[in-house]
Design a protein around this motif. Sequence first.
Motif: not given
Length: 843
Positions: A540, A589, A593, A597, A601, A605
């Motif tokens: 991530r 995203a 998610r 979240d 993310v 977004e």
Amino acid sequence: MEIILGLVVILVVIGGWLLGILGFIRAARAERGLAALRRQVEGLMTAAAPAPPQVPPQVAPWQPVAPPPPVATQPPPIPTAAPAPGSARDVEALLTQRWGTWLGAAALLLSGVFLIRYAVDNGLLGPAARCLLALLLGAGLLGGAGWLRRRAETGAAAALAAGGVAVLFGAAYGAGPFYGLLPPLVGFGLMALAAATGLLAALRFGPLVAAIGVTGAFATPALVATSSPSLPGLFAYLLLVTAAALAVMRRTAWVWLGWAATIAGALWVAVMAGEAGGMDAWAPALFVPAAAALHLGLLPAAALDHVAGRRLSWIPFAVLGVAGLLLEAVAGGAAPRVGVLLLSPLAVWKGWAEPRLDRLPWLAAGLGLLVLLLWALPDWQPTGEVISIEGVVQAILPGAWAPEVIRPLLLTAALLAAFHAAAGLLLETRAARPLPWATLAAAMPVLTLAVTYAQVARFQRDALWALAAGLLAGGLAAAAARARRQDSLQRAGVYAAGVLAALALGCAMLLRAHWLTLAIALFLPPLAWVEAKADLPPLRSLAMAIAAVVLVRLLLNPAVLSYDYGTTPLLNGLIPAYGVPAAGFALAAAMLRRRADDRSVAVLEAGAMALTAALVALEIHHLLAGGALPGRVTFLDAAWQVAALALQAALLLGWAQRPVPREAGRVLGGMALAGGGVLILANPIVTGAPAGWSALVAGYLLPAALAALLLHRPALRDVASLVGGYAVLAAGVGIGLAIRLAFHPDGALAAPPVGEGEQWAYSGAGLAYGGALLALGIRRQQRGLRRAALAIAALVTGKAFLLDMGDLAGLWRVLSFLGLGLALIALGAVYRRFVIPPASRPD
């Protein structure tokens, strides 16, 4: 006579020292009495409790023993003869045992200096006699320190020992460099021996002696002048001193001693970087890995249980590595590079032997990459032969695989990548924590290839480098398949991420402009898929890093305006440049998610919405500027930009269910509000810009309508007054400009004069607009709208009496005041009927 006088002076000084430390002795006796009473109390308390485990002396400082559990019995009262605890006792202990000790050591050192100064000024003794007496004095002070320690006078013993070490060092310095009584090498040896004596004495007398010893040891080479300095001898000596200091630290856990050895060794490497040349450069270069090995080897495993111990495992490693990089930058040559690169096998060994240090190879790998980046390459040309006819290149005959000047860099890079990859592949199945090793094997070859490509190809497009990246991706895919066969999804995911990184690097070697950014953005959804399948949360963070690169290249790069997107309206290169990355951001995203979240993310977004907004803005400008992005910004362009921002904000604020899109809607709405305010002030009547119906609708009426619709959304509650005021003002300006355009269809709104019909139209439209606001305010029970209606009515009234009375004539003046009067009467009736409560109505 002079000798007798000198001895008398020595006796007087020593007597003064003894009188000076009587305070230490008395304080120490009081401390012993208190300690005896405490031991009696502790003996009673621990009679029924098990004894604490014994810890070996060499590791005891790194493994503090937990205090014994309390027992039910109450300890006996402390006799009144013992000093009561309190601030007075604490101050006395601080004065007599801490500050007094250090001041006493300083006094001893200064006394020795003053004694020599007195002897020199009065011609009492010659240089040889002075140095001999200083040697005897230092030895006597050390002997006195031992005698005091046997009598448990620890504070006074430390002070005498520190002074003795300092005097011994001064005697060696005087006999060697200062007076030249001895050859430089012999003087150097005596000073080193005095410093070593201090380090050894520190094990018995405490940290004050160690501080003097380590300072003298590292300062000795700077104090000795010689006509034929030897860098190998210097750094061999410094390595011995470092080993001695770290051995003392291992025994005593004096962390500051480790920091002192680290800083002093690194400073010597940095200072001698300018002196190192030719074969001598090998001495400071090899000192770097040797000193790092001493730091890691002499640090006990128990030290890693503490924060200070863990810092001592990697900070000295990094500091020495940086010193080696400085040596490479200043001295150049192969020796400094070899010295820094030797840190890699050392780090791999330590990371394998101690699992808590399995990230140390990453530090060494980073230093290796910096070696490649600092490699100074001279200008070079490809070895192929160019065949041209009349200046046109027809073919290039292949030459050697690489010019001679860049082969050392290429070979070093290949060895660096291969070593870390092999270490990672070998140890990932044997280590307690396989992921750090798998990550090393997956990432280091890609990073090395990227750095080498930047150094050699200078970011130019090259198919051979892209082929190398493709081959690397294939190798990492094989490693991922191997890990999958071993039922290690996480390791397979790490290698899969490496495959994506290698492919992205290959794209960077082949593509340019927005196509490169597009290729990088397309790797985000596969990376999210790998993160989910392999359960690798660190990916991530990698996704956020890739997103940051894409956003910087597309939003903060002024060169994007010069890229070739074509001239076709709407269906042009902007869609793959901005639209496809925005879709990739949104898809990644959504995939991330599903598991969490989190911040990644939110970044993706926000990036998707930022790229979408940029796409819309650039498409509008591209369309209205005739297919040229750097084209002139017209009023129509600015109006549609404001309308597009307002529409996007309305969509996000009206239908978004998540916090990031709502915040994006607020940001876009704020931008639309700012742009709309600029258009109100810089309207076509003021600037003289041509304007048509589409520009007025886009720049004023549509944003005003959207602001009115969103006025009561929860996300705008704190700025409702500002948004409402803008809606009323923008609609009013838009209506006025529409009337102006209706009377002047050519779009030149600033130049023509205002006719009677146009002036009456402004009054009539104002009254109608105010009446509509009043009706809406009454219906929704909103005082702000009603007050806006009254303000408009006041403006129209003022216009009628100040302008219409003089400018209008005949029927137009009659109609103007007739309409105004009827409107004001109706306004009063409406307020009386719908707004003012019956109890408040006037009679």
